[in-house]
Write an enzyme that holds these catalytic residues in place. Structure first.
Site, PDB file in Angstrom:
ATOM      1  CD  GLN A   8       5.773  -0.625  -7.666  1.00  0.00           C
ATOM      2  OE1 GLN A   8       4.544  -0.697  -7.581  1.00  0.00           O
ATOM      3  NE2 GLN A   8       6.400  -0.467  -8.811  1.00  0.00           N
ATOM      4  CB  VAL A   9       9.967  -4.909  -3.208  1.00  0.00           C
ATOM      5  CG1 VAL A   9      11.383  -5.464  -3.143  1.00  0.00           C
ATOM      6  CG2 VAL A   9       9.550  -4.351  -1.855  1.00  0.00           C
ATOM      7  CE  LYS A  19       8.957  -0.980   2.021  1.00  0.00           C
ATOM      8  NZ  LYS A  19       8.937  -1.371   3.452  1.00  0.00           N
ATOM      9  CG  ASP A  24       2.772  -5.918   9.412  1.00  0.00           C
ATOM     10  OD1 ASP A  24       1.787  -6.589   9.761  1.00  0.00           O
ATOM     11  OD2 ASP A  24       2.847  -5.368   8.301  1.00  0.00           O
ATOM     12  CB  SER A  30      -0.922   0.004   1.219  1.00  0.00           C
ATOM     13  OG  SER A  30      -0.163  -0.106   2.413  1.00  0.00           O
TER      14      SER A  30
END
Length: 559
Positions: A135-136, A150, A285, A132
């Protein structure tokens, strides 16, 4: 009371209201006074009834990255949403649409100061993962080192700031005008999410987290944390080691059999207990998209943008609370939870203790091996909110983390028992905490305090003995609820005094009966009879007063 919103945010606000309307909260929208500004066709299209969990994930994704992130947070909160919605929102963890590579090139160039072709030997235009916030991409440095890069989504900082401004106004309204808002404090919850996202948007902070957590977990040989490449990392671009492996959820049955699942699950759980209860900083997380199984059978922890922190005092409470819950000690667990929570005038600690006791008894009946420590902690948070207690955010974040860990542990080992692991590792955790606290600074501080105590003890004892010998020693006793105690003593004294007066009247009347007077009542000396009547009236009043007071006490105690 009508809710107001600025013209700049009206479009985004309408989208949020339509979402509330669609998922059965039309009364709330009407209460906020927004339904008047909604288009009839939009309201019809978002009519309540189509509340399939999968559609909620789609709707949040359509509303943009901010709401995707909120959905990701909600996916780990079984205390707020039913299980079908949690499962539907789980797909938002790692299935987000990527943004174009042209924007990636522009961001990397502006952050690193050179074109991608100059900074990297090769750079894969297709992302290997999209989230969200960013992006990688996989890449290779000029020295041949394989890395992943990233890249932050363009314009995400401003978009999130605007969306949270709207959400904050809604949360504030709910907190002030709804019971559920007053119980759960949505504004405070939203502020915690906002701070967490701000930290995730700072890739320099994430690079620091990677280094810190890797250092703290150095003793765990099968737990890997990728390290950043400082010269290729900025606030919006993070370059780190490439780790060859697969998501833990993508392991096939044969691959799972080749792993030492039981040992891996135990080591992973022990590593997290050390992070939380010893180090004070932990990867907050660990959903399946952020945990990889490497080609050589190790566990790699990815995406350390979201980390939790726990102070030494909070760590002590969390250790005790986890042990109490894992052993089913409801009274001890309730006492610790109440001690660390913020109370209000509406707090009901007895109700909370009773409900927590029922929860742990139910868990024991189901079997301690089935107890999910993380889910139990989140249920404790929800029960506390229902009873007017506000637990610290560290407890909720720990519950969410342990819930996700329990899922990972059961993937590695279907028989994994988180509660048993807590009990097995409790002694080692306490030993590590003691060794950590035994630093040179703490020891010197304790020695200085001991020196002050020893050197000051003779003079203190001398003053006490002098006061005793000179009859100057005074002891002050502080009585709790002193006004209530004094009021009770005064009532007792009043009743005793009234009894003595009544007895005096009766005795005086008896003596006057022997005195002949011209004034008589019922053939007896009149003055003596008046005394008798006064005593009888006073005695009747005293009996009625005592009876009424006793009845009141019985009613109050039965409530």
């Amino acid at each position: 009371m009508k809710f107001s919103i600025s013209a700049n945010h009206l479009k985004r606000y309408k989208e949020l209201c339509l979402l509330l309307w669609k998922y059965g909260n039309s009364d709330l929208v009407q209460q906020m006074g927004i339904d008047d500004s909604l288009d009839a066709e939009d309201v019809k299209a978002a009519a309540p009834g189509d509340m399939a969990p999968a559609h909620l994930a789609d709707d949040l994704e359509a509303m943009g990255p901010t709401y995707v992130k909120v959905g990701q947070v909600l996916a780990g909160r079984p205390d707020l949403l039913p299980e079908p919605y949690l499962q539907a929102l789980a797909r938002l963890q790692d299935k987000v649409k990527p943004f174009p590579f042209a924007e990636v090139e522009q961001i990397v160039k502006s952050e690193l100061g050179v074109r991608i072709s100059k900074a990297f030997l090769s750079f894969n235009a297709k992302p290997i993962a999209a989230g969200s916030l960013g992006q990688v991409h996989s890449a290779v440095l000029r020295d041949g080192r394989r890395v992943v890069v990233k890249v932050q989504r363009p314009g995400i900082v401003q978009l999130i700031a605007e969306d949270f401004e709207i959400l904050a106004q809604v949360a504030e309204f709910l907190d002030q005008h709804t019971d559920i808002g007053r119980r759960h404090r949505f504004l405070s919850m939203l502020e915690e999410i906002r701070i967490t996202i701000q930290q995730e948007l700072n890739y320099e902070r994430e690079a620091e987290n990677l280094v810190t957590v890797a250092h703290n977990l150095a003793q765990f040989e099968r737990i890997l944390v990728p390290q950043p490449v400082p010269d290729y990392s900025t606030r919006r671009v993070l370059t780190m080691d490439y780790i060859r492996g697969n998501k833990i959820t993508s392991l096939g049955p044969l691959a799972a059999l080749e792993l030492e699942g039981e040992a891996l699950a135990e080591e992973l759980f022990r590593a997290y207990l050390k992070q939380v209860l010893v180090d004070g900083i932990f990867h907050a997380d660990p959903h399946p998209g952020n945990v990889f199984v490497t080609s050589d059978g190790c566990i790699a922890l990815l995406d350390l943008g979201m980390v939790g922190h726990a102070t030494p005092a909070m760590q002590e409470h969390l250790v005790k609370l986890l042990l109490a819950i894992s052993e089913g000690k409801s009274d001890e667990a309730a006492g610790i939870a109440i001690r660390i929570s913020r109370t209000t005038e509406d707090s009901d600690s007895e109700k909370f203790s009773h409900r927590l006791g029922q929860l742990l008894v139910q868990r024991q009946e189901d079997g301690l091996q089935q107890m999910n420590a993380g889910r139990t902690l989140l249920l404790v948070s929800r029960m506390a909110a229902d009873c007017g207690l506000f637990v610290p955010s560290e407890l909720t974040l720990l519950g969410k983390t342990l819930l996700q860990l329990d899922e990972l542990g059961r993937i590695l080992d279907p028989e994994f028992n988180a509660s048993a692991s807590i009990r097995r590792n409790a002694a080692q955790i306490m030993s590590q905490r003691m060794r950590k606290s035994a630093t040179q600074g703490n020891i010197l501080s304790s020695l200085l305090e001991l020196k002050d105590f020893v050197t000051g003890l003779p003079s203190r004892l001398t003053r006490i003995l002098d006061a005793v010998s000179n009859a100057e020693l005074e002891v002050n006793v502080r009585v709790l609820d002193a006004p209530l105690v004094m009021e009770g003593l005064q009532k007792i004294a009043n009743r005793i005094t009234m009894g003595i007066i009544l007895a005096s009247l009766i005795i005086g009347a008896s003596l006057l009966m022997r005195v002949n007077t011209t004034f008589t009542l019922f053939g007896y000396p009149g003055l003596a009879m008046l005394f008798f009547l006064a005593a009888a009236t006073g005695a009747l009043f005293l009996l009625i007063s005592i009876y009424a007071q006793d009845r009141k006490i019985q009613r109050d105690s039965s409530r």
